[in-house]
Write a protein that holds these residues in place. Structure first.
Motif, short mmCIF file in Angstrom:
data_model
loop_
_atom_site.label_atom_id
_atom_site.label_comp_id
_atom_site.label_asym_id
_atom_site.label_seq_id
_atom_site.Cartn_x
_atom_site.Cartn_y
_atom_site.Cartn_z
N THR A 194 0.83 -1.21 0.00
CA THR A 194 0.00 0.00 0.00
C THR A 194 0.86 1.26 0.00
O THR A 194 0.60 2.22 -0.73
CB THR A 194 -0.93 0.00 1.23
N LYS A 195 1.92 1.25 0.81
CA LYS A 195 2.83 2.40 0.87
C LYS A 195 3.52 2.61 -0.47
O LYS A 195 3.63 3.75 -0.95
CB LYS A 195 3.87 2.17 1.97
N GLN A 196 3.98 1.54 -1.07
CA GLN A 196 4.66 1.65 -2.36
C GLN A 196 3.70 2.18 -3.43
O GLN A 196 4.08 3.02 -4.25
CB GLN A 196 5.20 0.29 -2.78
N SER A 197 2.45 1.71 -3.41
CA SER A 197 1.46 2.18 -4.37
C SER A 197 1.18 3.67 -4.20
O SER A 197 1.07 4.41 -5.17
CB SER A 197 0.17 1.37 -4.22
N THR A 198 1.11 4.12 -2.95
CA THR A 198 0.88 5.54 -2.67
C THR A 198 2.03 6.40 -3.19
O THR A 198 1.82 7.46 -3.79
CB THR A 198 0.69 5.76 -1.16
N GLU A 199 3.27 5.93 -2.96
CA GLU A 199 4.43 6.67 -3.45
C GLU A 199 4.44 6.73 -4.97
O GLU A 199 4.75 7.78 -5.56
CB GLU A 199 5.70 6.01 -2.94
#
Length: 294
Positions: A194-199
């Motif tokens: 999720t964090k990678q997708s947000t970045e």
């Protein structure tokens, strides 16, 4: 399968609850011999049945019930004198229950192991025995004659030996901890994804903003350059020489208009004379003369 076996055990439970001594022992023998009865924990838990342990005459019958509840054929063979004599039908049932215990611990059973554990002498006798077990819905599987193994799909459950409860509990706790660790790892992986997708979405948005700004800047410069180019060239000045003839003075920068005596008002750099053109071109001199026709 277990629920059907419990239903078949019900009549013996009713008799044992109101029995005592020899009648209770007989009820146990009847339950062990009854077709389709393969679970005995409810019968074993009855107070009247447990009272047999203090009766030397009937204690072997109680041990026999425990053997059929969670024992095996090899355990009987190790000490047959500790139990009442078995009938042929009871021997077959105990071997079937032994097969179930083997199927619970291993999904691939070699013929050699089954022949030894069940005291069978030939492969033909073993395969007939396996077919009989599947007919009674004790096990489901396939016989692989080429590899000489029995492949287990499923089997019924047996009663649990009280001495194995600690082992069973430990296995369940290990399984529960494994599931907890798995859930923790999955939660971490989901959070990281999720964090990678947000970045990545933020980077994409920034790229789009920079691209749009670059496009706007390029369009602005292109418009300014076009305006500068349109100032080049000329128009021309229109003048009269005092007659009916008119000249277009063109070329250079800017434009002008002149009247009388050939003097131009305004104007620009460069110029020229010529006849009135059909069409004036941008940035080049053009001349035209109008003549009076009488």
């Amino acid at each position: 399968m277990e629920s059907l076996a419990s239903v078949k055990l019900e009549p013996f439970l009713l008799i044992a609850k109101g029995s005592k001594g020899a009648l209770t022992a007989k009820t146990i023998q009847d339950a062990i011999s009854a077709p389709g009865v393969f679970v005995f924990s409810e019968l074993l838990a009855l107070p009247r049945v447990q009272e047999l342990s203090s009766n030397p005459q009937h204690a072997p019958t109680l041990r026999l019930l425990e053997l059929f509840a969670y024992g095996t054929w090899s355990q009987y063979q190790a000490n047959p004198s500790a139990f009442p004599p078995l009938t042929p039908h009871q021997i077959t049932k105990l071997k079937h229950l032994t097969l179930v215990s083997l199927a619970k611990s291993n999904r691939t059973l070699p013929y050699s192991q089954l022949l030894s554990s069940l005291s069978l002498s030939t492969v033909r006798a073993l395969e007939d025995f396996l077919i009989e077990g599947m007919y009674h819905s004790l096990i489901k599987g396939k016989m692989d004659q080429q590899r000489r193994v029995f492949l287990v799909d499923e089997c019924i459950g047996r009663d649990v030996d009280p001495n194995e409860l600690a082992i069973l509990r430990s296995a369940l706790e290990t399984w529960a901890q494994t599931q907890t660790d798995l859930i923790t790892q999955l939660s971490y992986n989901i959070s990281a994804a999720t964090k990678q997708s947000t970045e990545q979405q933020s980077q994409l948005l920034l790229y789009q903003m920079e691209r749009d700004a670059a496009i706007v800047d390029a369009n602005s410069k292109s418009s300014s350059s076009s305006n500068n180019v349109s100032g080049w060239g000329g128009g021309g000045g229109l003048r009269s020489s005092g007659s009916d003839d008119w000249d277009m003075a063109g070329g250079g920068f800017g434009s002008g208009f002149s009247t009388g005596g050939g003097k131009a008002v305004g104007g620009g750099t460069g110029g020229g004379k010529g006849k009135k053109p059909l069409m004036a071109s941008h940035g080049s001199p053009a001349h035209a003369r109008k003549k009076n026709k009488n």
